[in-house]
Design a protein around this motif. Structure first.
Motif, PDB file in Angstrom:
ATOM      1  N   VAL A  14       0.937  -1.175   0.043  1.00  0.00           N
ATOM      2  CA  VAL A  14       0.140   0.201   0.066  1.00  0.00           C
ATOM      3  C   VAL A  14       0.743   1.187   0.072  1.00  0.00           C
ATOM      4  O   VAL A  14       0.649   2.157  -0.776  1.00  0.00           O
ATOM      5  CB  VAL A  14      -1.111  -0.094   1.383  1.00  0.00           C
ATOM      6  CG1 VAL A  14      -1.492   1.138   1.354  1.00  0.00           C
ATOM      7  CG2 VAL A  14      -2.017  -1.041   1.042  1.00  0.00           C
ATOM      8  N   LYS A  15       1.861   1.256   0.829  1.00  0.00           N
ATOM      9  CA  LYS A  15       2.649   2.506   1.095  1.00  0.00           C
ATOM     10  C   LYS A  15       3.465   2.648  -0.342  1.00  0.00           C
ATOM     11  O   LYS A  15       3.831   3.770  -0.852  1.00  0.00           O
ATOM     12  CB  LYS A  15       3.892   2.274   2.045  1.00  0.00           C
ATOM     13  CG  LYS A  15       4.770   3.524   2.237  1.00  0.00           C
ATOM     14  CD  LYS A  15       5.515   3.334   3.433  1.00  0.00           C
ATOM     15  CE  LYS A  15       6.500   4.647   3.723  1.00  0.00           C
ATOM     16  NZ  LYS A  15       7.201   4.374   5.081  1.00  0.00           N
ATOM     17  N   VAL A  54      -9.768  -3.175   1.449  1.00  0.00           N
ATOM     18  CA  VAL A  54      -8.915  -3.352   0.192  1.00  0.00           C
ATOM     19  C   VAL A  54      -9.594  -2.583  -0.958  1.00  0.00           C
ATOM     20  O   VAL A  54      -8.825  -2.118  -1.613  1.00  0.00           O
ATOM     21  CB  VAL A  54      -8.832  -4.818   0.236  1.00  0.00           C
ATOM     22  CG1 VAL A  54      -8.245  -5.219  -1.173  1.00  0.00           C
ATOM     23  CG2 VAL A  54      -7.976  -5.514   1.111  1.00  0.00           C
ATOM     24  N   PHE A  55     -10.853  -2.971  -0.964  1.00  0.00           N
ATOM     25  CA  PHE A  55     -11.405  -2.353  -2.426  1.00  0.00           C
ATOM     26  C   PHE A  55     -11.452  -0.648  -2.233  1.00  0.00           C
ATOM     27  O   PHE A  55     -11.171  -0.065  -3.335  1.00  0.00           O
ATOM     28  CB  PHE A  55     -12.742  -2.855  -2.545  1.00  0.00           C
ATOM     29  CG  PHE A  55     -12.848  -4.142  -3.215  1.00  0.00           C
ATOM     30  CD1 PHE A  55     -12.990  -4.115  -4.613  1.00  0.00           C
ATOM     31  CD2 PHE A  55     -13.032  -5.228  -2.443  1.00  0.00           C
ATOM     32  CE1 PHE A  55     -13.066  -5.403  -5.318  1.00  0.00           C
ATOM     33  CE2 PHE A  55     -12.630  -6.557  -3.238  1.00  0.00           C
ATOM     34  CZ  PHE A  55     -12.878  -6.600  -4.546  1.00  0.00           C
ATOM     35  N   ALA A  56     -11.753  -0.270  -1.156  1.00  0.00           N
ATOM     36  CA  ALA A  56     -11.734   1.125  -0.750  1.00  0.00           C
ATOM     37  C   ALA A  56     -10.247   1.808  -1.176  1.00  0.00           C
ATOM     38  O   ALA A  56     -10.133   2.783  -1.761  1.00  0.00           O
ATOM     39  CB  ALA A  56     -12.130   1.476   0.635  1.00  0.00           C
ATOM     40  N   LEU A  57      -9.221   1.130  -0.664  1.00  0.00           N
ATOM     41  CA  LEU A  57      -7.741   1.504  -0.774  1.00  0.00           C
ATOM     42  C   LEU A  57      -7.599   1.623  -2.382  1.00  0.00           C
ATOM     43  O   LEU A  57      -6.690   2.507  -2.830  1.00  0.00           O
ATOM     44  CB  LEU A  57      -6.916   0.705  -0.170  1.00  0.00           C
ATOM     45  CG  LEU A  57      -6.771   0.837   1.283  1.00  0.00           C
ATOM     46  CD1 LEU A  57      -5.959  -0.347   1.884  1.00  0.00           C
ATOM     47  CD2 LEU A  57      -6.181   2.133   1.733  1.00  0.00           C
ATOM     48  N   PRO A  65      -7.541  -4.149  -6.674  1.00  0.00           N
ATOM     49  CA  PRO A  65      -7.113  -4.914  -5.619  1.00  0.00           C
ATOM     50  C   PRO A  65      -5.915  -6.045  -5.557  1.00  0.00           C
ATOM     51  O   PRO A  65      -5.212  -6.175  -4.706  1.00  0.00           O
ATOM     52  CB  PRO A  65      -8.341  -5.636  -5.147  1.00  0.00           C
ATOM     53  CG  PRO A  65      -9.398  -4.696  -5.670  1.00  0.00           C
ATOM     54  CD  PRO A  65      -8.806  -4.403  -6.936  1.00  0.00           C
ATOM     55  N   ARG A  66      -5.770  -6.785  -6.743  1.00  0.00           N
ATOM     56  CA  ARG A  66      -4.870  -7.409  -6.848  1.00  0.00           C
ATOM     57  C   ARG A  66      -3.200  -6.944  -6.768  1.00  0.00           C
ATOM     58  O   ARG A  66      -2.369  -7.473  -6.476  1.00  0.00           O
ATOM     59  CB  ARG A  66      -4.882  -8.363  -8.246  1.00  0.00           C
ATOM     60  CG  ARG A  66      -4.731  -7.520  -9.459  1.00  0.00           C
ATOM     61  CD  ARG A  66      -4.809  -8.236 -10.753  1.00  0.00           C
ATOM     62  NE  ARG A  66      -4.508  -7.480 -11.786  1.00  0.00           N
ATOM     63  CZ  ARG A  66      -5.740  -7.009 -12.568  1.00  0.00           C
ATOM     64  NH1 ARG A  66      -6.985  -7.319 -11.948  1.00  0.00           N
ATOM     65  NH2 ARG A  66      -5.563  -6.122 -13.472  1.00  0.00           N
TER      66      ARG A  66
END
Length: 71
Positions: A14-15, A54-57, A65-66
């Motif tokens: 994510v980062k 996860v979907f929001a990110l 998401p993958r």
């Protein structure tokens, strides 16, 4: 408190995606509808993220998401 290696790997992905888009944690929080403290906890591997988050990110980062799992 020991950090789970799976959560840490997810948080690092994510980062990396956030930094590649030149976004602050606060901006990602705004774009994804999540709290900025929650984003920080994810990136540090302290949060076990649910599927909806996860979907929001992914929406906030403009990725699939993958992409969190292949980074």
């Amino acid at each position: 408190m020991e950090t789970d290696p799976d959560l840490l790997a997810f948080g690092q992905a994510v980062k990396q995606l956030r930094l590649a888009r030149d976004l602050s944690q606060e901006e990602l929080a705004h774009r994804s509808g999540l709290h900025r403290n929650y984003i920080g906890g994810i990136e540090r591997g302290e949060r076990n993220v649910g599927v909806k988050a996860v979907f929001a990110l992914a929406r906030g980062l403009g990725c699939a998401p993958r992409d969190f799992f292949s980074a």
